[in-house]
Design a protein around this motif. Sequence first.
Motif, mmCIF file in Angstrom:
data_model
loop_
_atom_site.group_PDB
_atom_site.id
_atom_site.type_symbol
_atom_site.label_atom_id
_atom_site.label_comp_id
_atom_site.label_asym_id
_atom_site.label_seq_id
_atom_site.Cartn_x
_atom_site.Cartn_y
_atom_site.Cartn_z
ATOM 1 N N PRO B 699 0.846 -1.195 0.000
ATOM 2 C CA PRO B 699 0.000 0.000 0.000
ATOM 3 C C PRO B 699 0.883 1.248 0.000
ATOM 4 C CG PRO B 699 -0.773 -1.592 1.613
ATOM 5 C CD PRO B 699 0.505 -2.127 1.100
ATOM 6 N N ASP B 700 0.344 2.281 -0.550
ATOM 7 C CA ASP B 700 1.128 3.513 -0.688
ATOM 8 C C ASP B 700 1.547 4.068 0.666
ATOM 9 O OD1 ASP B 700 -0.767 4.665 -3.590
ATOM 10 O OD2 ASP B 700 0.974 3.298 -3.403
ATOM 11 N N GLU B 701 0.645 3.894 1.629
ATOM 12 C CA GLU B 701 0.972 4.499 2.927
ATOM 13 C C GLU B 701 2.090 3.741 3.633
ATOM 14 O OE1 GLU B 701 -1.925 3.270 2.029
ATOM 15 O OE2 GLU B 701 -2.671 1.802 3.456
ATOM 16 N N ALA B 703 4.606 2.173 1.875
ATOM 17 C CA ALA B 703 5.839 2.160 1.078
ATOM 18 C C ALA B 703 6.982 2.955 1.721
ATOM 19 C CB ALA B 703 5.530 2.672 -0.329
ATOM 20 N N ARG B 742 9.838 0.186 -5.540
ATOM 21 C CA ARG B 742 8.828 0.822 -6.375
ATOM 22 C C ARG B 742 7.769 -0.213 -6.696
ATOM 23 N NH1 ARG B 742 13.152 0.618 -10.470
ATOM 24 N NH2 ARG B 742 12.622 -0.989 -12.002
ATOM 25 N N PRO B 743 6.630 0.298 -6.883
ATOM 26 C CA PRO B 743 5.566 -0.656 -7.224
ATOM 27 C C PRO B 743 5.815 -1.267 -8.609
ATOM 28 C CG PRO B 743 4.663 1.465 -6.534
ATOM 29 C CD PRO B 743 6.138 1.650 -6.713
ATOM 30 N N GLN B 775 13.340 6.622 0.139
ATOM 31 C CA GLN B 775 12.862 6.185 -1.165
ATOM 32 C C GLN B 775 13.854 6.625 -2.226
ATOM 33 O OE1 GLN B 775 10.198 4.378 -1.921
ATOM 34 N NE2 GLN B 775 9.619 4.156 0.245
#
Lengths: 435, 776
Positions: B699-701, B703, B742-743, B775
Amino acid sequence: MLTAMAFGRAVRAGRSLLGLLILLAVMAVMDRPRAGEPVRFLSTQFAPVTEAERMRAILADFVGDVVFQPYDSLALVERLTAEGEIPVGLLAGLHSDLAALAGAGLLRPVDAIAGQLSDRAIPTGVLDLARLGTDTMRYIPWIQTTYLMVAHRRALDYLPAGARLDRLTYLDLIDWATAMHAAQGEPRLGFPAGPRGLMHRFIHGYLYPSYTGGGITTLRSPATLLMWRDMRALWQHTNVRSLTYNSMAEPLLAGDVWVAWDHVARLMPAISAAPDDFVVFPAPLGPRGRGVIVVTLGLAMPTDASQAAAAEALIEYLTRPSTGARIATQLGFFPFDATAAGHIEDDAVAGMLEAIAAQNSAPETLIGVLPPDLGGGSETFGLSYLLAFTRIVLRGIEIDETMTTVAAQMADLLQESGTPCWPPDPVGLGPCQVP
Amino acid sequence: MPGSLSIGRLPWRAVAAVAFVLLMVAAAVAGIMIVSAMRQVRVELEVTPLEQHRTLAGVIQSLSTLASAVDALRIEPTEVRRLRAVVALDRTYALAIDYRARLEAEQPGDTGSAFQSALGPATALLLAELAELDGLLARLRAPGNTQLLASWTRLSDINTTLTDAYVLANTRAVEHLDRQSVHLERLRMGLALVLLLLVGMIFGIGGLLSMQIRTTKARERARAELAVEKQRVEAALARVQATHDLYRDIFQSSPIIITMISPQGRVLFANRLAFEYFGYSEDQLQRLEARDLYVRPTDRDAIARRLAAGETVRDLDVDMVGSDGGVRHCSITFCPVSDGESGVPAAYYVWVSDLTERVRLQAEIMERTTLLQTVMDNAIQGMALYDAGGQLRAWNDRYAAMVGLAAVAPAIGQPLRSVAEALIDRGAFATGRGDALADAIDAGPGGPRAVELEADLAAAVYDLRAQPTPAGGLVITGTDITDRKAAERELRAAKETAESSLAELRETQAQLVEAEKLAALGGLVAGVAHEVNTPVGIALTAASTLRDETLGLIERTGSGAVRKSDVLAYLDLAAETTRLLQANCERAASLIASFRQVSVDQVSDERRRFDLKTYLTEVLLSLGPSLSKTTVAVSVDCPAGLELNSYPGAFSQIITNLVTNALNHAFENRQDGKIEIKVDNLSQGRFSLIFSDNGVGVPDENAPRLFEPFFTTRRGSGGSGLGLHILYNLVVGRLGGHVSFRPTPGGGATFVIEAPCDAPIGDATEAGAGPAGQQP
């Protein structure tokens, strides 16, 4: 003062000599003095109190004890009688005094001592005199006085061309006196021809030897004719008041006389008063040389001296140039060594010493001595020469006639006294013969 | 002839000149003759009597001696005494002859007559007597006392006569000398008068001539001097004019207003600036009276009184008004100009300086000063201003309270040093720090004096700063930092607490990392055991079967019941079983070798060279048990021959964590899971490893927090949350690379690892201190 000294010496010399003979005779038979006592120094000169004190001051610098005793014959005889014995280490006397003692055999030879003092510059003629006609020296010539010429510097302007003061001849003197007379209108040459002047010394000791080579034995000779003629010529340009001058100092200072002859002691007052105005120079030369009288005071040792070593040391001390300088300055007697002038601060005294040395040490100088004691004839001796002068020069009387008279008087005198000739005449035995 | 003298113009000049010359000659001749005559007279006066007297005195003296000798001879006629007498006679005779010659040499009618009359006969008599005596003495052979006595008597008489005559002659000679002296003196006076007259005439004529010559010369000289003087005067006038022009220019161009007023106050003249300043023309200004220029009548009246009283009016500030009515602030000075006789001023020079700008500046300064004071008074800091001499000039209440200034009076001028010393004495500064303030004070203007220090004054703590001013003074500021100091203390305590906690946390993390490593190792061991168990089991089964068949054959052989078919069947079985044994033993050995290397690498930090592809295969093989439980397929795309000089242990851990993480999180309830590992050999000695899966993704939160320690979504399921954190640390700290997330397009997760082929020696970063949530 010096004038009085000169007269005193001459007078006392005769009186003291007899006493000295008595003294030495007494000593010869007395016991030897105790060793360690100071050297007793007797002298026929420097009897005045001031002179004696000056001599004692000079002797005070000697390493050793010295008792200086000016000799008075009567006083010493009384002393000898009261004390019995007095040792004498050293004697000082005039040539005539010491000659008499030597003649009596009372002086010991001093050749060894003289050899040690060869640097004292004593003239050969003076040394020969000290032999007193024997093979050995009987005394050490210690100090001297004499007679000199003096001229005021303004007189030098009239000195003849080519004439030198140190080799002035009598002819030069005549020309010089003539020039001064002509320029000044009055004669400027002077002599001590007064009643108490020493003109007789000049005639006997200077003029005669310069022309004849002697003073007595040449009394009458062809040379004397020339001499008297030159003297007449000289007198024409001599200040006639010289007949009243007993001493030349005052006439020189007054300017009445510019050129004079006289005893050193009598010239000293003028030179000391104005040392820059006067110049002293030797007596003139004659055909036979320069006759001069050297009044020598010698040092002698008695035959039986018990203080020989100390006396020899005292002789060495007294003959030093530095000691001679002090004597010259304070007592008017001058050492033979001219180097003593370097120790003299007084220019007049130093100049006198140099002039005396130059005169008396020159090879052409004919050294004469004062006449010995002629008994009652001493004054007659001098008057004889004065008479010759006054008759021949002043009165114009015939020379030969005058000298015949004078010679007769002289012969009688010498014969009566039995005195041998003395310098400048050849010393010999027996009465001096007058031609 | 000197100069322009022209004697021929007037005849009398020539005559005078000739007369002058003749008089000179006549005077010279007369003088010579007179002098010669005087000398001659003097010579006659001095020489003749003097020399004659001397000679006569000598005669008398010698005569006395002779008389004495004769008398002595008379008394005792010895040869010696006779010789003495003869010698004395000869002396006397010579002297008398000389004296007679002198007498005979005298000119008759002259002074000699007196001598001749008195002494001539006496001398002649003497000579005669001497001659007689001479003969007597020559003949004297026997006592001739009577004749000698008579001779002596006559000689004595002659002596007396001569002596008297000498005295008389001497007296007369003296009288004559006196008369001659008088005569000589009269002659001298007469001659002097004559000479004086001659000289006077000479000088007179000469003076006339010279005066004439001098007059002419003087005239010419005067003319020349006049010309020179004229030139000098002209030059002086020119200089005066030049000076006048100069002063006029100075006057006109003066930056100060200069006017001249009469005692009555009327403006006589003024310079250009005056006109400009007051706005009047010259004509207008001269029609004005000075009083018209004053704003206040009291000013003009006061000045007038002071001038009238003879007082000095200098630098007086007044307000003046111009033609425009504008007020001008001025400073005026009155300089009286005396008339030179009575001393009463004939006029006044008035210097006017404009003070408007100065007044304005003063007001401005005052305003700024007030503003400064207001600022200072309202500042929360204590402030003080010290001049270059260290004297206090301005301050605020806070400064006063801070340093206790209120207790010291007066404050103005109080030296900073005393303040500093008081503070130092109170221990306000830390050890040695108070000296810094003192040094700043002592450094003086131009020296480094900026100081910052704290003053602990018991009630408060201040931040004291001293800054130099351009004028050489110091500005002291004091800020109350008591609260700040308290906050700092608290913060410091909190910091210490946090640091302590952080240390504990790091220790715990390290322990957990170590536990995770151990757990991973345990997993690896389990996987190894699982993998090795199969071939070992097969080998064991085969060995058992062979053993059983072998025992049976043995038994049958022993019993004699073995058949050829049994043997052949046994041989076939033996061959198969031995083949299985060998194969499975080899498999087991290979597995063990692979697992051992992986485990050794996992527990060892050794940096070595290894082939990446081969090592990846071995690592994946060690993960076989875990993978066999799933349907996830792992593919590896790695170029062959890519050799790394790195830490294989770390690599093993990294791959293991990635696979484990994917297995745990990506493929829940998935049957077609795929894991792709792609390795690229990058340039510059680097490589990349991309690990991607087609799982559920992140999930983005979450990452940003993947690499945070202890971050997990399966806390309740046994997840420690350290796997990716450890991976991050290994990539960054051990391999010297970086890792990012990264996704995956289309779903899933992709981890990109990039690192150098030659890993750095040692840890590139501090272990366990990886950033949180970085990141790419």
